[in-house]
Enzyme design. Structure first.
Site, short mmCIF file in Angstrom:
data_model
loop_
_atom_site.label_atom_id
_atom_site.label_comp_id
_atom_site.label_asym_id
_atom_site.label_seq_id
_atom_site.Cartn_x
_atom_site.Cartn_y
_atom_site.Cartn_z
N CYS A 138 0.69 -1.18 -0.29
CA CYS A 138 0.05 0.12 0.03
C CYS A 138 0.84 1.39 0.11
CB CYS A 138 -0.96 -0.17 1.34
SG CYS A 138 -1.83 1.54 1.59
N GLU A 214 -4.37 -5.04 -3.78
CA GLU A 214 -4.21 -3.93 -4.18
C GLU A 214 -4.88 -3.80 -5.77
OE1 GLU A 214 -3.76 -0.82 -3.19
OE2 GLU A 214 -2.67 -0.97 -1.37
C1 LIG Z 1 -6.06 0.88 -1.49
C2 LIG Z 1 -4.75 2.05 -1.09
N1 LIG Z 1 -3.66 1.69 -1.35
C3 LIG Z 1 -2.43 2.51 -1.06
C4 LIG Z 1 -2.85 3.65 -0.85
C5 LIG Z 1 -1.75 4.68 -0.36
N2 LIG Z 1 -1.52 5.01 1.12
C6 LIG Z 1 -4.10 4.17 -0.57
N3 LIG Z 1 -4.62 5.40 -0.18
N4 LIG Z 1 -5.17 3.31 -0.72
#
Ligand SMILES: Cc1ncc(CN)c(N)n1
Length: 223
Positions: A138, A214
């Site tokens: 993430c 993701e």
């Molecule tokens: C699903 C997702 N993945 C990563 C990020 C980045 N922090 C986010 N805002 N959202």
């Protein structure tokens, strides 16, 4: 920009899913400006809900940390998520007429539940390294995406603010610190040859699973 050694190894081991995450059609739509605004807003509301639970998971990392330096690094990330990254979501949605109450009352999508609860479970059933391995795609994936899009996006993409948030110094510093935390936490627990540890395969798998989650998360915006 390098985010550390463990990240590089896990990133390679997670191919081709890593590229499917960082070059997803949703990301390309941000880059060339063709992503429909409604899709972007659907994603942003889900992402706001995601970040609430993701902040909780980083708070769990404070609990699971082994020393004060690790606690400080994790609590700094909680602060960055709650007080910086989520402002982008609140401001962009508010400009589109979606207030915070509407955001928090939106039902979490199944993929969103699956991702955040997977990360939380990694921390609850495992140790600090299990949790970090699940948290890293993430943080670092968006850092990588932000830098690439800042370099390659069309000049008039309406998603410039989103891109600048993740390409910007604050977020990139958070990525560099997260990568350094990961390398140091691994060294403290597994020594200088962590790839030889019996734990390495499972940690790599956790990173790879979060990477697949993701990829699925971007599809939420296409609903
Ligand atoms: C699903 C997702 N993945 C990563 C990020 C980045 N922090 C986010 N805002 N959202």
């Amino acid at each position: 920009m390098s985010y550390g050694q463990a990240f590089e190894l896990w990133r390679q081991a997670s191919q081709p899913d890593w590229d499917a995450y960082t070059h997803h059609p949703f990301v390309e739509g941000l880059r060339d400006g063709t992503l429909p605004r409604a899709d972007f807003l659907t994603y942003l509301v889900q992402d706001y809900l995601f970040l609430i639970n993701f902040s909780r998971a980083w708070a769990l990392a404070v609990v699971k940390a082994g020393d004060l330096d690790e606690m400080r690094a994790c609590s700094a990330t909680v602060h960055t998520l709650l007080d910086h990254e989520m402002s982008l979501h609140v401001q962009t949605c508010s400009a589109a007429g979606i207030d915070i109450e509407a955001m928090v009352n939106t039902p979490e999508a199944m993929t969103n539940i699956a991702y955040t609860r997977y990360v939380m479970d990694a921390g609850l059933s495992g140790d600090f390294l299990d949790l970090l391995a699940a948290l890293m795609p993430c943080v670092l994936g968006y850092g990588e995406i932000g830098l690439r899009l800042a370099r390659d996006c069309v000049p008039d993409t309406p998603y410039r603010e989103w891109i600048d948030t993740y390409a910007g110094a604050d977020y990139q510093t958070a990525c560099a610190e997260a990568g350094a935390l990961l390398d140091s936490a691994i060294r403290k627990r597994l020594g200088n040859q962590p790839e030889a540890s019996p734990r390495w395969a499972m940690l790599t798998k956790r990173f790879a699973t979060a990477t697949r989650l993701e990829v699925a998360f971007w599809d939420l915006g296409r609903a």
